[in-house]
Design a protein around this motif. Structure first.
Motif, PDB file in Angstrom:
ATOM      1  N   PRO A  56       0.823  -1.213   0.000  1.00 41.70           N
ATOM      2  CA  PRO A  56       0.000   0.000   0.000  1.00 41.70           C
ATOM      3  C   PRO A  56       0.854   1.260   0.000  1.00 41.70           C
ATOM      4  CG  PRO A  56       0.048  -0.969   2.187  1.00 41.70           C
ATOM      5  CD  PRO A  56       0.824  -1.896   1.304  1.00 41.70           C
ATOM      6  N   LEU A  58       0.386   5.661   0.226  1.00 45.66           N
ATOM      7  CA  LEU A  58      -0.518   6.770   0.534  1.00 45.66           C
ATOM      8  C   LEU A  58      -0.049   8.008  -0.211  1.00 45.66           C
ATOM      9  CD1 LEU A  58      -2.994   7.440   2.277  1.00 45.66           C
ATOM     10  CD2 LEU A  58      -1.420   8.264   4.035  1.00 45.66           C
ATOM     11  N   THR A 288      -9.369   4.624  -3.363  1.00 44.78           N
ATOM     12  CA  THR A 288      -8.482   3.460  -3.306  1.00 44.78           C
ATOM     13  C   THR A 288      -8.302   2.885  -4.699  1.00 44.78           C
ATOM     14  OG1 THR A 288      -9.312   2.950  -1.085  1.00 44.78           O
ATOM     15  CG2 THR A 288      -8.087   1.225  -2.213  1.00 44.78           C
ATOM     16  N   VAL A 353      -5.264   5.841  -1.332  1.00 47.07           N
ATOM     17  CA  VAL A 353      -4.489   4.629  -1.070  1.00 47.07           C
ATOM     18  C   VAL A 353      -4.323   3.867  -2.379  1.00 47.07           C
ATOM     19  CG1 VAL A 353      -4.404   2.435   0.163  1.00 47.07           C
ATOM     20  CG2 VAL A 353      -5.308   4.467   1.300  1.00 47.07           C
TER      21      VAL A 353
END
Length: 401
Positions: A56, A58, A288, A353
């Motif tokens: 992941p 950010l 996302t 994300v």
């Protein structure tokens, strides 16, 4: 010869002659075990190299002008479909009232059975007056006709919408010729004990806003959002906004390797015994992305397997409205006093994300691991073999001595 002699001095791998080598049974056993261990560890290294992980990231969400898709499936066991209205409002000033496009309202048998009565969308006003004279123009009973109706109210729904547009309570349509022709009041009464399931998809602006499910026809007056609550409170059946949220999501589902749990509101159940009760959910939506192996933001598109969706967190609040108004005699309730129903307020996070697929180990790392496995195993095996051999010699000398 001289050149060969100079290179010989650099040989880091000294050799032994065949006659100086000693082969033992213990050495053979150690060799077989070592080969097996090397094989197992190399297979493990290869599987680790092929393993896909999700990393992941950010980042700041730089997207602009996008729509936020909402998928919902909610059951209200104690409110019939004809009393429910789905509205959307946001900070840009845009309002979507009485949404029906993409949304289906399924009538349910009385609680606790709550089985579907009809699989089709509810439509109490399906009479378009087609059996009347083509020149027929229905009376709007003092209210301005809805937009696009050429000044006519040919159906009960037209009259009801006309009343809502100027903030008049409609009731059961007593004395309205169109409603009497369609048996509107009788059909309403026949559904009083039913529940309702609201399911479908809607699209809203990706800005701060809310969507809510409340009783009665909605309209705006004096910068306030108002619902006609006459039928809700006048009903002999004590309707309440107890509900079950089967699912609520913003966009498509993420792959299972990323999404380890259900959406926060999936399976949520709330109950109340009060008619005048308000449920509020405050949702923080986070953009996302899911990028499969080999896909980047620049190559992202149809057919690549990339997924653009949203995740969210939520907090909830509920309160009784009975103390702030004479609910039993109210025909409309505005935002100041509160509207009974279920409200979802959503806020958009400025962050995004990105879940990016990657190999757990690079090819260079795989080769390094294989070399380490072979070299380390053989070194340890050689030490063990040497220890066993030396030990056997000492035991043999002790027996001979």
């Amino acid at each position: 010869m001289g050149r060969g002699s100079r290179l010989t001095r650099l040989d880091a791998f000294t050799k032994t002659v065949e006659d100086a080598r000693v082969r033992t049974t213990s050495g053979g056993i150690v060799t077989i075990v070592s080969v097996f261990i090397v094989f197992v560890l190399v297979v493990g290294e290869f599987n680790d190299y092929r393993r896909i992980i999700v990393r992941p990231e950010l980042v700041v969400d730089k997207t602009r002008g996008e729509q936020l898709p909402i998928n919902l499936n909610i059951t209200f066991p104690h409110v019939p479909c004809e009393l429910l209205t789905l509205d959307v409002m946001d900070v840009s000033g845009e309002q979507q009232s009485s949404i029906t496009h993409g949304i289906s309202l399924t009538r349910l048998t009385p609680y606790p059975e709550s089985r579907p009565v009809s699989t089709s969308s509810l439509n109490l006003h399906d009479d378009s007056a087609s059996h009347l004279d083509p020149s027929y123009c229905g009376n709007c009973y003092g209210a301005p006709a809805p937009e696009g109706k050429n000044g006519c109210c040919n159906t009960c729904e037209d009259v009801r919408e006309s009343y809502a547009n100027i903030g008049w309570a409609f009731g059961k349509g007593e004395g309205v010729e169109q409603c009497e022709r369609e048996h509107y009041a009788e059909r309403l009464d026949s559904m009083r004990e039913e529940g309702c399931n609201i399911a479908g998809h809607l699209s809203v602006n990706k800005v701060i806003g809310n969507f809510h499910i409340a009783p009665g026809k909605s309209f705006s007056t004096a910068q306030m959002h108002v619902h006609d609550l006459n039928q809700y409170f006048a009903s002999s059946k004590a309707h309440t906004f107890s509900h079950v949220i089967h699912s609520l999501s913003f966009g498509p589902e993420l792959p299972s390797m990323v999404k380890h749990q259900h959406n926060p509101l999936d399976g949520t159940s709330q109950s109340t015994a009060e008619r005048s009760f308000n449920f509020m959910y405050f949702i923080k939506v986070v953009s996302t992305s899911y990028l499969p192996l080999g896909v980047t933001e620049t190559t992202e598109g149809a057919g690549t397997g990339a997924v653009e969706t949203h995740q969210y967190s939520v907090t909830s609040h509920k309160r009784s409205l009975a103390g702030g108004q004479d609910a039993e005699h109210a025909s409309t309730v505005h935002a100041k006093g509160g509207i009974p129903g279920v409200f979802f307020s959503y806020d958009i996070s400025p962050m995004k994300v990105i879940n990016r697929e990657a190999r757990a180990k690079s090819f260079a790392g795989f080769l390094t691991g294989v070399c380490a496995v072979i070299g380390g195993t053989l070194t340890v095996a050689a030490a063990i073999d040497r220890g066993v051999y030396e030990g056997a010699l000492r035991v043999k000398k002790l027996h001979q001595g």
